[in-house]
Design a protein around this motif. Structure first.
Motif, PDB file in Angstrom:
ATOM      1  N   LEU A   4     -94.882  52.589  34.762  1.00  0.00           N
ATOM      2  CA  LEU A   4     -95.486  51.391  34.174  1.00  0.00           C
ATOM      3  C   LEU A   4     -96.988  51.590  33.974  1.00  0.00           C
ATOM      4  CD1 LEU A   4     -95.091  48.598  33.060  1.00  0.00           C
ATOM      5  CD2 LEU A   4     -95.290  47.702  35.379  1.00  0.00           C
ATOM      6  N   LYS A   5     -97.658  52.168  34.944  1.00  0.00           N
ATOM      7  CA  LYS A   5     -99.092  52.438  34.809  1.00  0.00           C
ATOM      8  C   LYS A   5     -99.343  53.406  33.658  1.00  0.00           C
ATOM      9  CE  LYS A   5    -103.245  51.697  36.085  1.00  0.00           C
ATOM     10  NZ  LYS A   5    -103.797  50.410  35.640  1.00  0.00           N
ATOM     11  N   TRP A   6     -98.473  54.418  33.543  1.00  0.00           N
ATOM     12  CA  TRP A   6     -98.598  55.371  32.445  1.00  0.00           C
ATOM     13  C   TRP A   6     -98.481  54.645  31.102  1.00  0.00           C
ATOM     14  CZ3 TRP A   6     -95.464  56.411  28.391  1.00  0.00           C
ATOM     15  CH2 TRP A   6     -95.867  57.466  27.555  1.00  0.00           C
ATOM     16  N   LEU A   7     -97.506  53.726  30.968  1.00  0.00           N
ATOM     17  CA  LEU A   7     -97.315  52.988  29.721  1.00  0.00           C
ATOM     18  C   LEU A   7     -98.537  52.123  29.406  1.00  0.00           C
ATOM     19  CD1 LEU A   7     -95.335  52.414  27.394  1.00  0.00           C
ATOM     20  CD2 LEU A   7     -94.505  50.472  28.735  1.00  0.00           C
ATOM     21  N   GLU A   8     -99.102  51.508  30.422  1.00  0.00           N
ATOM     22  CA  GLU A   8    -100.336  50.736  30.219  1.00  0.00           C
ATOM     23  C   GLU A   8    -101.427  51.633  29.647  1.00  0.00           C
ATOM     24  OE1 GLU A   8    -101.236  49.224  34.097  1.00  0.00           O
ATOM     25  OE2 GLU A   8     -99.800  47.583  33.945  1.00  0.00           O
ATOM     26  N   ASN A   9    -101.582  52.822  30.213  1.00  0.00           N
ATOM     27  CA  ASN A   9    -102.604  53.762  29.742  1.00  0.00           C
ATOM     28  C   ASN A   9    -102.321  54.224  28.318  1.00  0.00           C
ATOM     29  OD1 ASN A   9    -104.041  53.614  32.142  1.00  0.00           O
ATOM     30  ND2 ASN A   9    -103.040  55.400  33.021  1.00  0.00           N
ATOM     31  N   TRP A  10    -101.048  54.494  28.010  1.00  0.00           N
ATOM     32  CA  TRP A  10    -100.680  54.911  26.654  1.00  0.00           C
ATOM     33  C   TRP A  10    -101.048  53.813  25.655  1.00  0.00           C
ATOM     34  CZ3 TRP A  10     -97.464  53.131  22.792  1.00  0.00           C
ATOM     35  CH2 TRP A  10     -97.197  54.016  21.758  1.00  0.00           C
ATOM     36  N   PHE A  11    -100.750  52.571  26.018  1.00  0.00           N
ATOM     37  CA  PHE A  11    -101.083  51.441  25.149  1.00  0.00           C
ATOM     38  C   PHE A  11    -102.594  51.364  24.914  1.00  0.00           C
ATOM     39  CE2 PHE A  11    -102.248  46.945  24.639  1.00  0.00           C
ATOM     40  CZ  PHE A  11    -101.575  46.656  23.468  1.00  0.00           C
ATOM     41  N   VAL A  12    -103.362  51.435  25.982  1.00  0.00           N
ATOM     42  CA  VAL A  12    -104.823  51.359  25.872  1.00  0.00           C
ATOM     43  C   VAL A  12    -105.364  52.491  24.998  1.00  0.00           C
ATOM     44  CG1 VAL A  12    -106.982  51.587  27.174  1.00  0.00           C
ATOM     45  CG2 VAL A  12    -105.177  50.082  28.010  1.00  0.00           C
ATOM     46  N   GLN A  13    -104.823  53.687  25.161  1.00  0.00           N
ATOM     47  CA  GLN A  13    -105.281  54.835  24.365  1.00  0.00           C
ATOM     48  C   GLN A  13    -105.054  54.622  22.874  1.00  0.00           C
ATOM     49  OE1 GLN A  13    -103.203  58.182  25.969  1.00  0.00           O
ATOM     50  NE2 GLN A  13    -104.442  58.249  27.832  1.00  0.00           N
ATOM     51  N   ASN A  14    -104.054  53.834  22.535  1.00  0.00           N
ATOM     52  CA  ASN A  14    -103.753  53.609  21.127  1.00  0.00           C
ATOM     53  C   ASN A  14    -104.447  52.383  20.550  1.00  0.00           C
ATOM     54  OD1 ASN A  14    -101.787  55.724  20.142  1.00  0.00           O
ATOM     55  ND2 ASN A  14    -100.944  55.175  22.131  1.00  0.00           N
ATOM     56  N   CYS A  15    -105.015  51.555  21.390  1.00  0.00           N
ATOM     57  CA  CYS A  15    -105.766  50.396  20.915  1.00  0.00           C
ATOM     58  C   CYS A  15    -107.101  50.876  20.352  1.00  0.00           C
ATOM     59  CB  CYS A  15    -105.999  49.404  22.061  1.00  0.00           C
ATOM     60  SG  CYS A  15    -104.508  48.580  22.621  1.00  0.00           S
ATOM     61  N   ASP A  16    -107.304  50.596  19.080  1.00  0.00           N
ATOM     62  CA  ASP A  16    -108.531  51.060  18.422  1.00  0.00           C
ATOM     63  C   ASP A  16    -109.212  49.946  17.631  1.00  0.00           C
ATOM     64  OD1 ASP A  16    -106.865  50.679  16.254  1.00  0.00           O
ATOM     65  OD2 ASP A  16    -106.890  52.767  15.594  1.00  0.00           O
ATOM     66  N   GLY A  17    -108.840  48.730  17.903  1.00  0.00           N
ATOM     67  CA  GLY A  17    -109.405  47.613  17.166  1.00  0.00           C
ATOM     68  C   GLY A  17    -108.542  47.192  15.984  1.00  0.00           C
ATOM     69  N   GLU A  18    -107.622  48.048  15.571  1.00  0.00           N
ATOM     70  CA  GLU A  18    -106.718  47.756  14.458  1.00  0.00           C
ATOM     71  C   GLU A  18    -105.258  47.869  14.876  1.00  0.00           C
ATOM     72  OE1 GLU A  18    -107.356  46.709  11.312  1.00  0.00           O
ATOM     73  OE2 GLU A  18    -109.438  46.518  11.945  1.00  0.00           O
ATOM     74  N   TRP A  19    -104.903  49.005  15.505  1.00  0.00           N
ATOM     75  CA  TRP A  19    -103.509  49.295  15.842  1.00  0.00           C
ATOM     76  C   TRP A  19    -102.844  48.138  16.568  1.00  0.00           C
ATOM     77  CZ3 TRP A  19    -100.683  49.936  20.394  1.00  0.00           C
ATOM     78  CH2 TRP A  19     -99.431  50.535  20.259  1.00  0.00           C
ATOM     79  N   GLU A  20    -103.515  47.604  17.570  1.00  0.00           N
ATOM     80  CA  GLU A  20    -102.916  46.566  18.414  1.00  0.00           C
ATOM     81  C   GLU A  20    -102.696  45.240  17.679  1.00  0.00           C
ATOM     82  OE1 GLU A  20    -107.371  46.575  19.253  1.00  0.00           O
ATOM     83  OE2 GLU A  20    -105.833  48.061  18.870  1.00  0.00           O
ATOM     84  N   HIS A  21    -103.312  45.074  16.520  1.00  0.00           N
ATOM     85  CA  HIS A  21    -103.108  43.848  15.745  1.00  0.00           C
ATOM     86  C   HIS A  21    -101.815  43.878  14.933  1.00  0.00           C
ATOM     87  CE1 HIS A  21    -106.961  42.054  16.719  1.00  0.00           C
ATOM     88  NE2 HIS A  21    -107.478  43.260  16.602  1.00  0.00           N
ATOM     89  N   GLY A  43     -99.412  55.296  13.709  1.00  0.00           N
ATOM     90  CA  GLY A  43    -100.798  55.463  14.132  1.00  0.00           C
ATOM     91  C   GLY A  43    -100.962  56.124  15.491  1.00  0.00           C
ATOM     92  N   THR A  44     -99.872  56.601  16.085  1.00  0.00           N
ATOM     93  CA  THR A  44     -99.935  57.314  17.368  1.00  0.00           C
ATOM     94  C   THR A  44     -99.595  58.781  17.141  1.00  0.00           C
ATOM     95  OG1 THR A  44     -97.617  57.113  18.058  1.00  0.00           O
ATOM     96  CG2 THR A  44     -99.060  55.206  18.468  1.00  0.00           C
ATOM     97  N   VAL A  45     -99.772  59.604  18.156  1.00  0.00           N
ATOM     98  CA  VAL A  45     -99.417  61.020  18.031  1.00  0.00           C
ATOM     99  C   VAL A  45     -97.919  61.208  17.829  1.00  0.00           C
ATOM    100  CG1 VAL A  45    -101.394  61.845  19.362  1.00  0.00           C
ATOM    101  CG2 VAL A  45     -99.233  61.383  20.523  1.00  0.00           C
ATOM    102  N   CYS A  46     -97.128  60.190  18.111  1.00  0.00           N
ATOM    103  CA  CYS A  46     -95.670  60.274  17.972  1.00  0.00           C
ATOM    104  C   CYS A  46     -95.183  59.895  16.578  1.00  0.00           C
ATOM    105  CB  CYS A  46     -95.003  59.384  19.011  1.00  0.00           C
ATOM    106  SG  CYS A  46     -95.351  59.881  20.695  1.00  0.00           S
ATOM    107  N   GLU A  47     -96.083  59.419  15.741  1.00  0.00           N
ATOM    108  CA  GLU A  47     -95.679  59.006  14.400  1.00  0.00           C
ATOM    109  C   GLU A  47     -95.020  60.166  13.663  1.00  0.00           C
ATOM    110  OE1 GLU A  47     -97.563  56.799  10.493  1.00  0.00           O
ATOM    111  OE2 GLU A  47     -98.914  57.663  11.966  1.00  0.00           O
ATOM    112  N   GLU A  48     -93.834  59.883  13.110  1.00  0.00           N
ATOM    113  CA  GLU A  48     -93.075  60.837  12.306  1.00  0.00           C
ATOM    114  C   GLU A  48     -92.610  62.071  13.090  1.00  0.00           C
ATOM    115  OE1 GLU A  48     -92.055  60.064   9.298  1.00  0.00           O
ATOM    116  OE2 GLU A  48     -93.286  58.264   9.162  1.00  0.00           O
ATOM    117  N   LYS A  49     -92.633  62.032  14.425  1.00  0.00           N
ATOM    118  CA  LYS A  49     -92.164  63.158  15.241  1.00  0.00           C
ATOM    119  C   LYS A  49     -90.667  63.020  15.490  1.00  0.00           C
ATOM    120  CE  LYS A  49     -96.238  64.930  15.853  1.00  0.00           C
ATOM    121  NZ  LYS A  49     -96.774  65.774  14.861  1.00  0.00           N
ATOM    122  N   PHE A  50     -90.006  64.164  15.611  1.00  0.00           N
ATOM    123  CA  PHE A  50     -88.569  64.182  15.829  1.00  0.00           C
ATOM    124  C   PHE A  50     -88.227  63.724  17.250  1.00  0.00           C
ATOM    125  CE2 PHE A  50     -84.770  66.350  17.422  1.00  0.00           C
ATOM    126  CZ  PHE A  50     -83.835  65.865  16.526  1.00  0.00           C
TER     127      PHE A  50
END
Length: 99
Positions: A4-21, A43-50
């Motif tokens: 759960l802590k890891w997921l919180e960190n992943w979310f924060v890393q992807n928040c850039d002022g636009e993504w989270e909206h 908009g994440t490193v996982c976009e379009e990944k298999f």
């Protein structure tokens, strides 16, 4: 670090002022009972990944199914498998990121 802590960190890393909206993480319950996790990948490193669909059925009360469709990770699971679903996502992200 727990999942759960890891997921919180992943979310924060992807928040850039636009993504989270426009994107995010949804945790919903199913009526069988169980869980549905939906995580936007745009908009994440996982976009379009298999991601190979993952299915584990131990019993009617112990199962999970995870897939990626339309740039979203979907995890479905029985009532006691919320953490397992998130761990499947976490392990995939680590592979994508090269860790």
């Amino acid at each position: 670090m727990n999942t759960l802590k890891w997921l919180e960190n992943w979310f924060v890393q992807n928040c850039d002022g636009e993504w989270e909206h426009h994107n995010g993480i949804k945790v919903l319950t199913l009526d069988n009972p169980g869980w549905l996790i939906e995580i936007d990948l745009e908009g994440t490193v996982c976009e379009e990944k298999f991601f190979k669909d993952f299915k584990l059925e131990k019993s009617d009360e112990d199962w999970i199914f995870c897939k990626v469709r339309d740039n979203k990770f979907f995890g479905y699971g029985s009532v006691n498998n919320l953490t397992v679903i998130l761990e499947v996502f976490r392990n995939w992200v680590k592979l994508v990121e090269g860790f």
